[in-house]
Design a protein around this motif. Structure first.
Motif, PDB file in Angstrom:
ATOM      1  N   ALA A 109       0.825  -1.208   0.000  1.00  0.00           N
ATOM      2  CA  ALA A 109       0.000   0.000   0.000  1.00  0.00           C
ATOM      3  C   ALA A 109       0.861   1.261   0.000  1.00  0.00           C
ATOM      4  N   LEU A 110       2.027   1.195   0.607  1.00  0.00           N
ATOM      5  CA  LEU A 110       2.884   2.380   0.686  1.00  0.00           C
ATOM      6  C   LEU A 110       3.445   2.766  -0.681  1.00  0.00           C
ATOM      7  N   ILE A 111       3.778   1.803  -1.509  1.00  0.00           N
ATOM      8  CA  ILE A 111       4.277   2.161  -2.842  1.00  0.00           C
ATOM      9  C   ILE A 111       3.144   2.704  -3.707  1.00  0.00           C
ATOM     10  N   ALA A 112       1.916   2.234  -3.468  1.00  0.00           N
ATOM     11  CA  ALA A 112       0.779   2.805  -4.188  1.00  0.00           C
ATOM     12  C   ALA A 112       0.563   4.253  -3.780  1.00  0.00           C
ATOM     13  N   LEU A 113       0.745   4.560  -2.495  1.00  0.00           N
ATOM     14  CA  LEU A 113       0.631   5.933  -2.014  1.00  0.00           C
ATOM     15  C   LEU A 113       1.674   6.821  -2.684  1.00  0.00           C
ATOM     16  N   ASP A 114       2.903   6.321  -2.809  1.00  0.00           N
ATOM     17  CA  ASP A 114       3.965   7.087  -3.466  1.00  0.00           C
ATOM     18  C   ASP A 114       3.707   7.228  -4.957  1.00  0.00           C
ATOM     19  N   ALA A 115       3.107   6.219  -5.568  1.00  0.00           N
ATOM     20  CA  ALA A 115       2.776   6.324  -6.990  1.00  0.00           C
ATOM     21  C   ALA A 115       1.710   7.390  -7.213  1.00  0.00           C
ATOM     22  N   ALA A 116       0.788   7.513  -6.276  1.00  0.00           N
ATOM     23  CA  ALA A 116      -0.303   8.473  -6.420  1.00  0.00           C
ATOM     24  C   ALA A 116       0.154   9.900  -6.152  1.00  0.00           C
ATOM     25  N   ILE A 255      -8.710  11.483  -2.668  1.00  0.00           N
ATOM     26  CA  ILE A 255      -8.771  10.030  -2.526  1.00  0.00           C
ATOM     27  C   ILE A 255      -8.453   9.411  -3.880  1.00  0.00           C
ATOM     28  N   THR A 256      -7.545   8.461  -3.876  1.00  0.00           N
ATOM     29  CA  THR A 256      -7.194   7.732  -5.090  1.00  0.00           C
ATOM     30  C   THR A 256      -7.531   6.260  -4.900  1.00  0.00           C
ATOM     31  N   MET A 257      -8.257   5.693  -5.850  1.00  0.00           N
ATOM     32  CA  MET A 257      -8.689   4.301  -5.776  1.00  0.00           C
ATOM     33  C   MET A 257      -7.862   3.427  -6.718  1.00  0.00           C
ATOM     34  N   LEU A 258      -7.603   2.208  -6.283  1.00  0.00           N
ATOM     35  CA  LEU A 258      -6.936   1.237  -7.141  1.00  0.00           C
ATOM     36  C   LEU A 258      -7.267  -0.174  -6.678  1.00  0.00           C
ATOM     37  N   GLY A 259      -6.856  -1.148  -7.466  1.00  0.00           N
ATOM     38  CA  GLY A 259      -7.100  -2.541  -7.132  1.00  0.00           C
ATOM     39  C   GLY A 259      -8.013  -3.204  -8.143  1.00  0.00           C
ATOM     40  N   HIS A 266     -18.823  -1.008 -12.976  1.00  0.00           N
ATOM     41  CA  HIS A 266     -20.072  -0.942 -12.202  1.00  0.00           C
ATOM     42  C   HIS A 266     -19.782  -0.777 -10.721  1.00  0.00           C
ATOM     43  N   TYR A 267     -18.886  -1.593 -10.187  1.00  0.00           N
ATOM     44  CA  TYR A 267     -18.535  -1.476  -8.768  1.00  0.00           C
ATOM     45  C   TYR A 267     -17.806  -0.165  -8.501  1.00  0.00           C
ATOM     46  N   ALA A 268     -16.924   0.236  -9.411  1.00  0.00           N
ATOM     47  CA  ALA A 268     -16.207   1.494  -9.236  1.00  0.00           C
ATOM     48  C   ALA A 268     -17.166   2.673  -9.179  1.00  0.00           C
ATOM     49  N   ASP A 269     -18.205   2.647 -10.001  1.00  0.00           N
ATOM     50  CA  ASP A 269     -19.197   3.728  -9.994  1.00  0.00           C
ATOM     51  C   ASP A 269     -19.913   3.797  -8.643  1.00  0.00           C
ATOM     52  N   ILE A 270     -20.270   2.637  -8.105  1.00  0.00           N
ATOM     53  CA  ILE A 270     -20.949   2.604  -6.804  1.00  0.00           C
ATOM     54  C   ILE A 270     -20.033   3.141  -5.721  1.00  0.00           C
ATOM     55  N   LEU A 271     -18.793   2.673  -5.707  1.00  0.00           N
ATOM     56  CA  LEU A 271     -17.842   3.107  -4.682  1.00  0.00           C
ATOM     57  C   LEU A 271     -17.561   4.597  -4.798  1.00  0.00           C
ATOM     58  N   GLN A 272     -17.370   5.078  -6.019  1.00  0.00           N
ATOM     59  CA  GLN A 272     -17.095   6.495  -6.230  1.00  0.00           C
ATOM     60  C   GLN A 272     -18.287   7.352  -5.799  1.00  0.00           C
ATOM     61  N   ARG A 273     -19.494   6.885  -6.087  1.00  0.00           N
ATOM     62  CA  ARG A 273     -20.683   7.635  -5.677  1.00  0.00           C
ATOM     63  C   ARG A 273     -20.797   7.709  -4.155  1.00  0.00           C
ATOM     64  N   ILE A 274     -20.571   6.595  -3.482  1.00  0.00           N
ATOM     65  CA  ILE A 274     -20.694   6.570  -2.022  1.00  0.00           C
ATOM     66  C   ILE A 274     -19.605   7.424  -1.374  1.00  0.00           C
ATOM     67  N   LEU A 275     -18.395   7.372  -1.899  1.00  0.00           N
ATOM     68  CA  LEU A 275     -17.339   8.221  -1.368  1.00  0.00           C
ATOM     69  C   LEU A 275     -17.687   9.697  -1.559  1.00  0.00           C
ATOM     70  N   VAL A 284     -12.170  12.467  -5.817  1.00  0.00           N
ATOM     71  CA  VAL A 284     -12.050  11.006  -5.902  1.00  0.00           C
ATOM     72  C   VAL A 284     -11.625  10.661  -7.320  1.00  0.00           C
ATOM     73  N   ALA A 285     -10.506   9.948  -7.440  1.00  0.00           N
ATOM     74  CA  ALA A 285      -9.965   9.622  -8.762  1.00  0.00           C
ATOM     75  C   ALA A 285      -9.371   8.225  -8.739  1.00  0.00           C
ATOM     76  N   PHE A 286      -8.997   7.743  -9.920  1.00  0.00           N
ATOM     77  CA  PHE A 286      -8.345   6.443 -10.052  1.00  0.00           C
ATOM     78  C   PHE A 286      -6.830   6.654 -10.156  1.00  0.00           C
ATOM     79  N   LEU A 287      -6.072   5.672  -9.682  1.00  0.00           N
ATOM     80  CA  LEU A 287      -4.618   5.750  -9.777  1.00  0.00           C
ATOM     81  C   LEU A 287      -4.215   5.725 -11.247  1.00  0.00           C
ATOM     82  N   GLU A 288      -3.453   6.721 -11.662  1.00  0.00           N
ATOM     83  CA  GLU A 288      -3.042   6.825 -13.065  1.00  0.00           C
ATOM     84  C   GLU A 288      -1.723   6.113 -13.336  1.00  0.00           C
ATOM     85  N   LYS A 289      -0.882   5.970 -12.317  1.00  0.00           N
ATOM     86  CA  LYS A 289       0.410   5.305 -12.471  1.00  0.00           C
ATOM     87  C   LYS A 289       0.373   3.941 -11.797  1.00  0.00           C
ATOM     88  N   GLU A 290       1.150   3.020 -12.308  1.00  0.00           N
ATOM     89  CA  GLU A 290       1.238   1.706 -11.679  1.00  0.00           C
ATOM     90  C   GLU A 290       1.925   1.831 -10.318  1.00  0.00           C
TER      91      GLU A 290
END
Length: 306
Positions: A109-116, A255-259, A266-275, A284-290
């Motif tokens: 999770a820490l490298i994902a945080l640094d990527a974001a 907030i950056t989402m990944l996984g 469909h699930y991403a839309d639900i999660l993004q709406r609830i957030l 609220v955005a998606f991770l753009e870098k690996e």
């Protein structure tokens, strides 16, 4: 002769590991792939072997090196003792009289945080087979929620959604709410009756998370039970986000989402709406870098600090 410096980042999850290496900061990179190195699944010894084998592969594609800087983000290696065991194994494998080696092992999770965000502030939400929320505030303060594994936690994850789907099918057999998940489980997994369901889940190596895509598909086709599962799981995950947002001072409201789960629209839309409903002040955005980009960034900082 000028020193040759190989900088390596690794992103290792439960099923696969990606290595990316750069020589002397050049734009071109080395990539290697291998099996997952989660020590909770494969054991510490095998996890260390996987990391070492992949770095060996990277070195074979490089000219002779005299400096090696490595950061590995490893799923399941959240404790400092585990991280140091893995880091020591890599150091011992490559250190020598003519090679300087610097190694850091951190939770993935820490490298994902640094990527974001690089060194900046923000929050990441990972929803894959498992789930975790991690944020960095002022003075690089870190706070995490989740990441407890499927027995103790992982709301909103593939495992939790798959488990909820299986429970819904069991309740359907018992006379509860009717759900299309029952027929989908029969078609995709060969579960034809209650006895078969019990046998598959308890006596075979059944991948509970493999049911999660069936739940998402059923929800997208207006199955009420499946839709309720997704909303409930996304809300549980959003609750953890709230705990972290409340606990970190000086946190940038983003907030950056990944996984793997958020790769399903469909699930991403639900999660993004609830957030968005729970935290309207946050982007609220998606991770753009690996995530491996974050591991590379950390490896470069490791070499600079040495």
């Amino acid at each position: 002769m000028a020193a040759t410096h190989l900088v390596v980042g690794l992103d290792s999850g439960g099923s696969k590991t990606l290595l990316r290496g750069e020589i002397d900061g050049r734009a071109s990179s080395i990539e290697c792939r291998g099996e997952g190195a989660n020590p909770n699944r494969v054991g510490m010894d095998r996890a260390a072997e996987i990391l070492v084998e992949l770095i060996h592969d990277a070195i074979q594609d490089a000219p002779p090196i005299d400096r090696l800087s490595v950061c590995a983000g490893v799923s399941g290696a959240g404790r400092s003792g585990e991280q140091e065991v893995l880091a020591d194994a890599v150091r011992q494998a490559f250190a020598g009289p003519e090679t300087t080696v610097h190694v850091e092992v951190v939770h993935d999770a820490l490298i994902a945080l640094d990527a974001a965000y690089d060194l900046g502030s923000g929050l990441i939400l990972i929803a894959g087979t498992g789930s975790v929320v991690l944020a960095r505030g002022q003075e690089e303060t870190l706070l995490r929620a989740g990441g407890w594994g499927h027995i103790l936690g992982d709301p909103g994850s593939g495992y939790a959604i798959g488990q909820a789907g299986l429970r819904a099918v069991a309740e359907d057999y018992d006379g509860g709410d009717t759900t299309d998940l029952r027929s989908r489980l029969r078609e995709h997994c060969g579960v034809t009756d209650r006895e078969c369901l019990i046998h598959r889940v308890y006596q075979e190596d059944f991948k509970v998370q493999s049911v999660a895509p069936l739940v998402v598909e059923a929800a997208a086709n207006d199955d009420a039970v499946a839709s309720d599962i997704l909303v409930t799981q996304a809300s549980n995950l959003a609750e953890q986000v709230g705990w972290v947002l409340d606990g970190v001072e000086g946190l940038e409201p983003r907030i950056t989402m990944l996984g793997g789960m958020v790769q399903n629209s469909h699930y991403a839309d639900i999660l993004q709406r609830i957030l968005g409903e729970h935290f309207p002040a946050c982007s609220v955005a998606f991770l753009e870098k690996e995530p491996v980009v974050g591991a590379l960034r950390r490896a470069y900082r490791l070499s600079s600090a040495a």
